[in-house]
Design a protein around this motif. Sequence first.
Motif, PDB file in Angstrom:
ATOM      1  N   LYS A 208       0.690  -1.367   0.028  1.00  0.00           N
ATOM      2  CA  LYS A 208       0.178  -0.073   0.111  1.00  0.00           C
ATOM      3  C   LYS A 208       0.933   1.335  -0.050  1.00  0.00           C
ATOM      4  CE  LYS A 208      -3.577   2.399   2.744  1.00  0.00           C
ATOM      5  NZ  LYS A 208      -3.847   3.001   3.969  1.00  0.00           N
ATOM      6  N   GLU A 209       1.925   1.401   0.715  1.00  0.00           N
ATOM      7  CA  GLU A 209       2.891   2.380   0.781  1.00  0.00           C
ATOM      8  C   GLU A 209       3.567   2.776  -0.435  1.00  0.00           C
ATOM      9  OE1 GLU A 209       2.856  -0.167   3.108  1.00  0.00           O
ATOM     10  OE2 GLU A 209       1.833   0.983   4.811  1.00  0.00           O
ATOM     11  N   GLU A 210       3.853   1.616  -1.396  1.00  0.00           N
ATOM     12  CA  GLU A 210       4.629   1.855  -2.596  1.00  0.00           C
ATOM     13  C   GLU A 210       3.611   2.376  -3.426  1.00  0.00           C
ATOM     14  OE1 GLU A 210       7.718  -1.961  -2.824  1.00  0.00           O
ATOM     15  OE2 GLU A 210       5.753  -2.484  -2.923  1.00  0.00           O
ATOM     16  N   ILE A 211       2.369   1.854  -3.585  1.00  0.00           N
ATOM     17  CA  ILE A 211       1.425   2.322  -4.432  1.00  0.00           C
ATOM     18  C   ILE A 211       0.859   3.740  -4.036  1.00  0.00           C
ATOM     19  CG2 ILE A 211      -1.085   2.472  -5.162  1.00  0.00           C
ATOM     20  CD1 ILE A 211      -0.735  -0.833  -4.541  1.00  0.00           C
ATOM     21  N   GLU A 212       0.895   4.023  -2.683  1.00  0.00           N
ATOM     22  CA  GLU A 212       0.511   5.449  -2.211  1.00  0.00           C
ATOM     23  C   GLU A 212       1.707   6.497  -2.905  1.00  0.00           C
ATOM     24  OE1 GLU A 212      -0.871   7.711   1.606  1.00  0.00           O
ATOM     25  OE2 GLU A 212       0.193   5.807   1.803  1.00  0.00           O
ATOM     26  N   ALA A 213       2.924   6.039  -2.625  1.00  0.00           N
ATOM     27  CA  ALA A 213       4.002   6.901  -2.896  1.00  0.00           C
ATOM     28  C   ALA A 213       3.928   7.099  -4.652  1.00  0.00           C
ATOM     29  CB  ALA A 213       5.482   6.432  -2.456  1.00  0.00           C
ATOM     30  N   ARG A 214       3.886   6.208  -5.244  1.00  0.00           N
ATOM     31  CA  ARG A 214       3.989   6.135  -6.803  1.00  0.00           C
ATOM     32  C   ARG A 214       2.702   7.034  -7.303  1.00  0.00           C
ATOM     33  NH1 ARG A 214       6.435   7.820 -10.824  1.00  0.00           N
ATOM     34  NH2 ARG A 214       5.856   6.985 -12.826  1.00  0.00           N
ATOM     35  N   ALA A 215       1.492   6.710  -6.850  1.00  0.00           N
ATOM     36  CA  ALA A 215       0.273   7.597  -7.123  1.00  0.00           C
ATOM     37  C   ALA A 215       0.532   8.809  -6.960  1.00  0.00           C
ATOM     38  CB  ALA A 215      -0.852   7.037  -6.253  1.00  0.00           C
ATOM     39  N   TYR A 216       1.183   9.466  -5.730  1.00  0.00           N
ATOM     40  CA  TYR A 216       1.235  10.842  -5.271  1.00  0.00           C
ATOM     41  C   TYR A 216       2.179  11.362  -6.221  1.00  0.00           C
ATOM     42  CZ  TYR A 216       2.247  14.873  -2.525  1.00  0.00           C
ATOM     43  OH  TYR A 216       2.368  16.149  -2.162  1.00  0.00           O
ATOM     44  N   GLN A 217       3.355  10.717  -6.716  1.00  0.00           N
ATOM     45  CA  GLN A 217       4.151  11.127  -7.752  1.00  0.00           C
ATOM     46  C   GLN A 217       3.660  11.509  -9.121  1.00  0.00           C
ATOM     47  OE1 GLN A 217       7.030   8.180  -7.859  1.00  0.00           O
ATOM     48  NE2 GLN A 217       8.571   9.078  -6.722  1.00  0.00           N
TER      49      GLN A 217
ATOM     50  N   VAL B 299      -7.875  17.597  -9.026  1.00  0.00           N
ATOM     51  CA  VAL B 299      -8.771  17.308  -7.962  1.00  0.00           C
ATOM     52  C   VAL B 299      -9.856  16.386  -8.440  1.00  0.00           C
ATOM     53  CG1 VAL B 299     -10.570  18.455  -6.554  1.00  0.00           C
ATOM     54  CG2 VAL B 299      -8.700  19.780  -7.240  1.00  0.00           C
ATOM     55  N   GLY B 300     -10.117  15.336  -7.655  1.00  0.00           N
ATOM     56  CA  GLY B 300     -11.134  14.163  -7.951  1.00  0.00           C
ATOM     57  C   GLY B 300     -10.692  13.226  -8.600  1.00  0.00           C
ATOM     58  N   ARG B 301      -9.384  12.950  -8.967  1.00  0.00           N
ATOM     59  CA  ARG B 301      -8.888  11.745  -9.754  1.00  0.00           C
ATOM     60  C   ARG B 301      -7.901  10.804  -8.895  1.00  0.00           C
ATOM     61  NH1 ARG B 301      -6.217  14.544 -14.744  1.00  0.00           N
ATOM     62  NH2 ARG B 301      -5.753  12.289 -15.516  1.00  0.00           N
ATOM     63  N   GLU B 302      -7.922  10.858  -7.607  1.00  0.00           N
ATOM     64  CA  GLU B 302      -7.182  10.070  -6.816  1.00  0.00           C
ATOM     65  C   GLU B 302      -7.444   8.644  -7.189  1.00  0.00           C
ATOM     66  OE1 GLU B 302      -9.420  12.358  -5.612  1.00  0.00           O
ATOM     67  OE2 GLU B 302      -8.217  13.978  -4.947  1.00  0.00           O
ATOM     68  N   LYS B 303      -8.510   8.217  -7.442  1.00  0.00           N
ATOM     69  CA  LYS B 303      -8.683   6.661  -7.755  1.00  0.00           C
ATOM     70  C   LYS B 303      -7.985   6.028  -9.066  1.00  0.00           C
ATOM     71  CE  LYS B 303     -10.738   2.437  -6.972  1.00  0.00           C
ATOM     72  NZ  LYS B 303     -10.487   1.699  -6.106  1.00  0.00           N
ATOM     73  N   GLU B 304      -8.093   7.222 -10.046  1.00  0.00           N
ATOM     74  CA  GLU B 304      -7.203   6.980 -11.405  1.00  0.00           C
ATOM     75  C   GLU B 304      -5.863   6.825 -11.281  1.00  0.00           C
ATOM     76  OE1 GLU B 304      -6.502   9.393 -15.152  1.00  0.00           O
ATOM     77  OE2 GLU B 304      -8.400  10.088 -14.009  1.00  0.00           O
ATOM     78  N   PHE B 305      -5.210   7.772 -10.154  1.00  0.00           N
ATOM     79  CA  PHE B 305      -3.744   7.574  -9.928  1.00  0.00           C
ATOM     80  C   PHE B 305      -3.387   6.089  -9.371  1.00  0.00           C
ATOM     81  CE2 PHE B 305      -4.534  12.044 -11.483  1.00  0.00           C
ATOM     82  CZ  PHE B 305      -3.293  12.219 -12.457  1.00  0.00           C
ATOM     83  N   TRP B 306      -4.308   6.204  -8.376  1.00  0.00           N
ATOM     84  CA  TRP B 306      -3.954   4.856  -7.547  1.00  0.00           C
ATOM     85  C   TRP B 306      -3.989   3.593  -8.476  1.00  0.00           C
ATOM     86  CZ3 TRP B 306      -3.037   4.212  -2.490  1.00  0.00           C
ATOM     87  CH2 TRP B 306      -2.816   2.660  -1.745  1.00  0.00           C
ATOM     88  N   ASN B 307      -4.908   3.615  -9.272  1.00  0.00           N
ATOM     89  CA  ASN B 307      -4.837   2.550 -10.324  1.00  0.00           C
ATOM     90  C   ASN B 307      -3.769   2.317 -11.046  1.00  0.00           C
ATOM     91  OD1 ASN B 307      -7.389   1.482  -8.929  1.00  0.00           O
ATOM     92  ND2 ASN B 307      -8.652   2.416 -10.371  1.00  0.00           N
ATOM     93  N   LEU B 308      -3.171   3.722 -11.581  1.00  0.00           N
ATOM     94  CA  LEU B 308      -2.453   3.708 -12.642  1.00  0.00           C
ATOM     95  C   LEU B 308      -0.923   3.370 -12.140  1.00  0.00           C
ATOM     96  CD1 LEU B 308      -1.175   4.466 -15.509  1.00  0.00           C
ATOM     97  CD2 LEU B 308      -1.170   6.768 -14.487  1.00  0.00           C
ATOM     98  N   ALA B 309      -0.693   3.696 -10.700  1.00  0.00           N
ATOM     99  CA  ALA B 309       0.401   3.421  -9.923  1.00  0.00           C
ATOM    100  C   ALA B 309       0.487   1.971  -9.514  1.00  0.00           C
ATOM    101  CB  ALA B 309       0.127   4.239  -8.504  1.00  0.00           C
TER     102      ALA B 309
END
Length: 53
Positions: free
Chosen positions: A6-15, A24-34
């Motif tokens: 989860k931490e690896e995904i979170e860090a990459r999604a944030y990048q 704004v509002g695309r957090e899930k998209e970036f999570w899935n991409l990461a």
Amino acid sequence: MPEPSKEEIEARAYQLWEQAGIPVGREKEFWNLAEQELRNEDKSSPVRTPDTL
């Protein structure tokens, strides 16, 4: 290679989110991409896309 943590995904999604200009509002998209990107690093992953072969 085990599933990404989860931490690896979170860090990459944030990048990725920052690189995209912090939309704004695309957090899930970036999570899935990461998550997909990290899984693709492991060439034995069944979730690979054809362009990573």
